[in-house]
Design an enzyme around this catalytic site. Sequence first.
Site, PDB file in Angstrom:
ATOM      1  N   ILE A 153       0.917  -1.252  -0.026  1.00 37.16           N
ATOM      2  CA  ILE A 153      -0.162   0.060   0.121  1.00 37.16           C
ATOM      3  C   ILE A 153       0.956   1.022  -0.002  1.00 37.16           C
ATOM      4  O   ILE A 153       0.496   2.259  -0.652  1.00 37.16           O
ATOM      5  CB  ILE A 153      -0.714   0.014   1.239  1.00 37.16           C
ATOM      6  CG1 ILE A 153      -1.712  -1.248   1.163  1.00 37.16           C
ATOM      7  CG2 ILE A 153      -1.693   1.120   1.267  1.00 37.16           C
ATOM      8  CD1 ILE A 153      -2.426  -1.497   2.283  1.00 37.16           C
ATOM      9  N   ASP A 172      11.296   2.462   7.011  1.00 37.24           N
ATOM     10  CA  ASP A 172      10.649   1.161   6.608  1.00 37.24           C
ATOM     11  C   ASP A 172      11.772   0.045   7.327  1.00 37.24           C
ATOM     12  O   ASP A 172      12.922   0.181   6.971  1.00 37.24           O
ATOM     13  CB  ASP A 172      10.334   0.798   5.135  1.00 37.24           C
ATOM     14  CG  ASP A 172       9.662  -0.567   5.173  1.00 37.24           C
ATOM     15  OD1 ASP A 172       8.299  -0.713   4.633  1.00 37.24           O
ATOM     16  OD2 ASP A 172      10.282  -1.780   5.190  1.00 37.24           O
ATOM     17  N   ASP A 257      -8.972   6.471   9.769  1.00 35.00           N
ATOM     18  CA  ASP A 257     -10.015   5.148   9.231  1.00 35.00           C
ATOM     19  C   ASP A 257     -10.048   4.193  10.178  1.00 35.00           C
ATOM     20  O   ASP A 257     -11.044   3.222  10.005  1.00 35.00           O
ATOM     21  CB  ASP A 257      -9.738   4.978   7.805  1.00 35.00           C
ATOM     22  CG  ASP A 257     -10.815   3.980   7.170  1.00 35.00           C
ATOM     23  OD1 ASP A 257     -11.678   4.215   7.079  1.00 35.00           O
ATOM     24  OD2 ASP A 257     -10.200   2.948   6.595  1.00 35.00           O
ATOM     25  N   GLU A 262     -12.860  -0.620  17.908  1.00 38.13           N
ATOM     26  CA  GLU A 262     -13.893  -0.393  16.735  1.00 38.13           C
ATOM     27  C   GLU A 262     -15.249  -1.219  17.167  1.00 38.13           C
ATOM     28  O   GLU A 262     -15.230  -2.181  17.454  1.00 38.13           O
ATOM     29  CB  GLU A 262     -13.166  -0.826  15.454  1.00 38.13           C
ATOM     30  CG  GLU A 262     -12.156  -0.085  14.869  1.00 38.13           C
ATOM     31  CD  GLU A 262     -11.624  -0.478  13.517  1.00 38.13           C
ATOM     32  OE1 GLU A 262     -12.062  -1.444  12.983  1.00 38.13           O
ATOM     33  OE2 GLU A 262     -10.736   0.070  12.963  1.00 38.13           O
ATOM     34  N   HIS A 281     -13.389   2.894   8.963  1.00 37.89           N
ATOM     35  CA  HIS A 281     -12.827   1.776   8.813  1.00 37.89           C
ATOM     36  C   HIS A 281     -13.280   1.139   7.367  1.00 37.89           C
ATOM     37  O   HIS A 281     -13.618   0.196   6.809  1.00 37.89           O
ATOM     38  CB  HIS A 281     -12.844   0.406   9.428  1.00 37.89           C
ATOM     39  CG  HIS A 281     -11.643  -0.615   9.416  1.00 37.89           C
ATOM     40  ND1 HIS A 281     -11.235  -1.481  10.264  1.00 37.89           N
ATOM     41  CD2 HIS A 281     -10.912  -0.736   8.284  1.00 37.89           C
ATOM     42  CE1 HIS A 281     -10.110  -2.224  10.061  1.00 37.89           C
ATOM     43  NE2 HIS A 281      -9.891  -1.640   8.727  1.00 37.89           N
ATOM     44  N   GLY A 283     -11.223   1.743   4.396  1.00 32.38           N
ATOM     45  CA  GLY A 283     -10.154   1.590   3.517  1.00 32.38           C
ATOM     46  C   GLY A 283     -10.020   0.585   2.536  1.00 32.38           C
ATOM     47  O   GLY A 283      -9.922   0.684   1.179  1.00 32.38           O
TER      48      GLY A 283
END
Length: 525
Positions: A153, A172, A257, A262, A281, A283
């Site tokens: 992504i 990263d 998001d 949740e 959420h 995405g």
Amino acid sequence: MTYKVLVSDKLADSGLEVLHKAEGVEVTVKTGLSEDELCAIIGEFHGLVIRSGTKVTAKVLDAAEELKAIGRAGIGVDNVDLAAASKKGVVVMNTPFGNAVTTAEHALSLLDALCRQIPDATASMKAGKWEKKKFMGREKWGKTLGLVGLGNIGKIVADRARGLHMRVIATDPVLSKDEAENLDVELVTFDELLGRADFVSIHAPLVSGTKHLFDAAAFGKMKPTALLVNAARGGIVDEQALAAALKDGKLAGAALDVFETEPPAADHPLFALDNVVLTPHLGASTHEAQERVGVEICEQMVEYLKHGKVTNGVNVPALGDDAAERVGPVIEVAQRLGALLGQLADKPREVRVTASGAIADLVSPLAREVLAAFLEKQTGESVNPLSALYEAKDRSIELVEVRAPDDERPNLRITVNDAEGIHTATGRRSRSGELRLVGLEGYPMDAVLKGHALVIHNDDKPGVIGAVGSVLGKAGVNVSRLQVGLDEETGRALMLWNVADAVPPTVLDEVTKLDHVQSVRLVTV
């Protein structure tokens, strides 16, 4: 055999169609199950297909007596107890590419919404207002975008951002500097990214090292004009600390998001702030993405259950197409060598697997196959390459992998250190496709690696072979092949008698009592 697959979250019809059309696969769809309800029915299923709703806990896995694979339609697997799944020998697969574009686009959409205050402007218009001067936005052109995580992504976000003429920097833990440069991305440290970025977008998994990665200290290092976007996983951002930073002006805005819990509680502190954009959420929530991940995970599930092929395995070593094709013919060699030494070793401490020549790079998957077959013979229980590492750890057995690419022959050599000393076995697949044992216990030989065999240690004296053959002949044991390895310095020998059937214990005792015979062991590979 009929494989039973449970789908416990809502899945695209096209994905379910893959399962329904697969021969030998029986599908059950039951969504919205509690942990106890899932435990009550999971025992009969071989496969479990989920999205983010189902929580596959250790308790669920303990009840999953027949489960072989879990397929996650999507990327994140923080709703699966990976350690418990691995110890159980259950393969976990996901679909890391199916919703990558959708999630990347959503992250950039959230950034757009923040930069141009689109949600607030929309609400103002719907309230009958025309507040043109109130909603002054910010351009993305020429700004620095910092990406935390440059996986599937993150790379898509970087590509789209460069199209908008943004400078892209990233942090990263696994990406090399050269790989980042090929993506036209500057690789920096986390702290440097926080200090330089105008916008920060998170694309990392939720693991122990990223839990609350964005906390009060991190927000203190960011520009007060910076915007934060999280469309990755809830829990990476400390939401209480984020609310405080936004209130105190340490951060200009944030778009989330995903959330630690949740759905979030109704009194969540972010709900009261104007400089925040929130979505539930979404995405991966596009028709295209749900079609892709549903079809992909169901295809992967069928391939694994029916053919043993792992695609996008989360808790198994990843193999490219070339490696997967090359490892196939050698797996049986690994399994039989492991099984052979599993019957010869006693109280093992270390299993060392050396892959040489053209198969040197395949040592990791081969070592797991060796260990699984070895432990099955040692324990008398079912062990697979996934659970083998956990079984070995429980028994204080260390697995060591050695690559020997400079050796000419593509041999697989197993060395086991146990209470008695060292046991070794070397094998390979011949050009004609036969499985050959080319070394055993330090003795060179060229024997068939298949079926029942007597492994006999003896003195190299005249008449020993004849005496053993006489005992076997009188007992009606059919001998198909005999291989002898000699050590001229010690005067010792090892005989490998391939026999058609298992030899009765009484016959083994009789052979053991023969002159110049030190030990006799019946093995099956």
